[in-house]
Design an enzyme around this catalytic site. Sequence first.
Site, PDB file in Angstrom:
ATOM      1  N   SER A 189      -5.034   3.944 -16.658  1.00  0.00           N
ATOM      2  CA  SER A 189      -4.004   3.445 -15.744  1.00  0.00           C
ATOM      3  C   SER A 189      -3.727   4.478 -14.665  1.00  0.00           C
ATOM      4  O   SER A 189      -4.369   5.512 -14.609  1.00  0.00           O
ATOM      5  CB  SER A 189      -2.708   3.178 -16.507  1.00  0.00           C
ATOM      6  OG  SER A 189      -2.263   4.385 -17.095  1.00  0.00           O
ATOM      7  N   TYR A 228      -4.332  -0.332 -13.458  1.00  0.00           N
ATOM      8  CA  TYR A 228      -3.007  -0.949 -13.459  1.00  0.00           C
ATOM      9  C   TYR A 228      -1.930   0.125 -13.436  1.00  0.00           C
ATOM     10  O   TYR A 228      -2.179   1.283 -13.774  1.00  0.00           O
ATOM     11  CB  TYR A 228      -2.831  -1.880 -14.667  1.00  0.00           C
ATOM     12  CG  TYR A 228      -2.917  -1.169 -15.994  1.00  0.00           C
ATOM     13  CD1 TYR A 228      -1.764  -0.687 -16.618  1.00  0.00           C
ATOM     14  CD2 TYR A 228      -4.147  -0.956 -16.614  1.00  0.00           C
ATOM     15  CE1 TYR A 228      -1.847  -0.020 -17.837  1.00  0.00           C
ATOM     16  CE2 TYR A 228      -4.222  -0.295 -17.822  1.00  0.00           C
ATOM     17  CZ  TYR A 228      -3.082   0.166 -18.432  1.00  0.00           C
ATOM     18  OH  TYR A 228      -3.158   0.835 -19.626  1.00  0.00           O
ATOM     19  N   LYS A 260       0.850  -1.195   0.000  1.00  0.00           N
ATOM     20  CA  LYS A 260       0.000   0.000   0.000  1.00  0.00           C
ATOM     21  C   LYS A 260       0.882   1.240   0.000  1.00  0.00           C
ATOM     22  O   LYS A 260       1.875   1.317   0.712  1.00  0.00           O
ATOM     23  CB  LYS A 260      -0.893  -0.010   1.235  1.00  0.00           C
ATOM     24  CG  LYS A 260      -1.708   1.244   1.427  1.00  0.00           C
ATOM     25  CD  LYS A 260      -2.753   1.108   2.508  1.00  0.00           C
ATOM     26  CE  LYS A 260      -2.177   1.197   3.881  1.00  0.00           C
ATOM     27  NZ  LYS A 260      -3.214   1.384   4.929  1.00  0.00           N
TER      28      LYS A 260
END
Length: 112
Positions: free
Chosen positions: A20, A53, A4
Amino acid sequence: MKSKIHRVRVTQAELNYVGSITIDEDLMDAAGLIENEQVHIVNNNNGERLITYVIKGERGSGIICLNGAAARKAQVGDIVIIIAYGSLSTEEASTFKPKVVFPDDDNRLVIA
């Protein structure tokens, strides 16, 4: 949770781009993220959540750029959390320690 990046500031939002999130390569390395890895983005300012992504951003730049449709989910200056998940066996999960990165206000790594 595999890793994270906690509370980074969005520096750009590029609507006319293939979808993205572009992330400073220093932050990617610290969090153990790889290019094209799926991540979940949580926007602390408006509650939006999305899945996209990773694209590698310039090292040391502090860039956090939501691209394509994701650009509609945040504004420059918003605070987001970037989360990556992984699959582990129960045995692996019992000892696994996720990588958690707490950048400064300029999206730079804090060296303790």
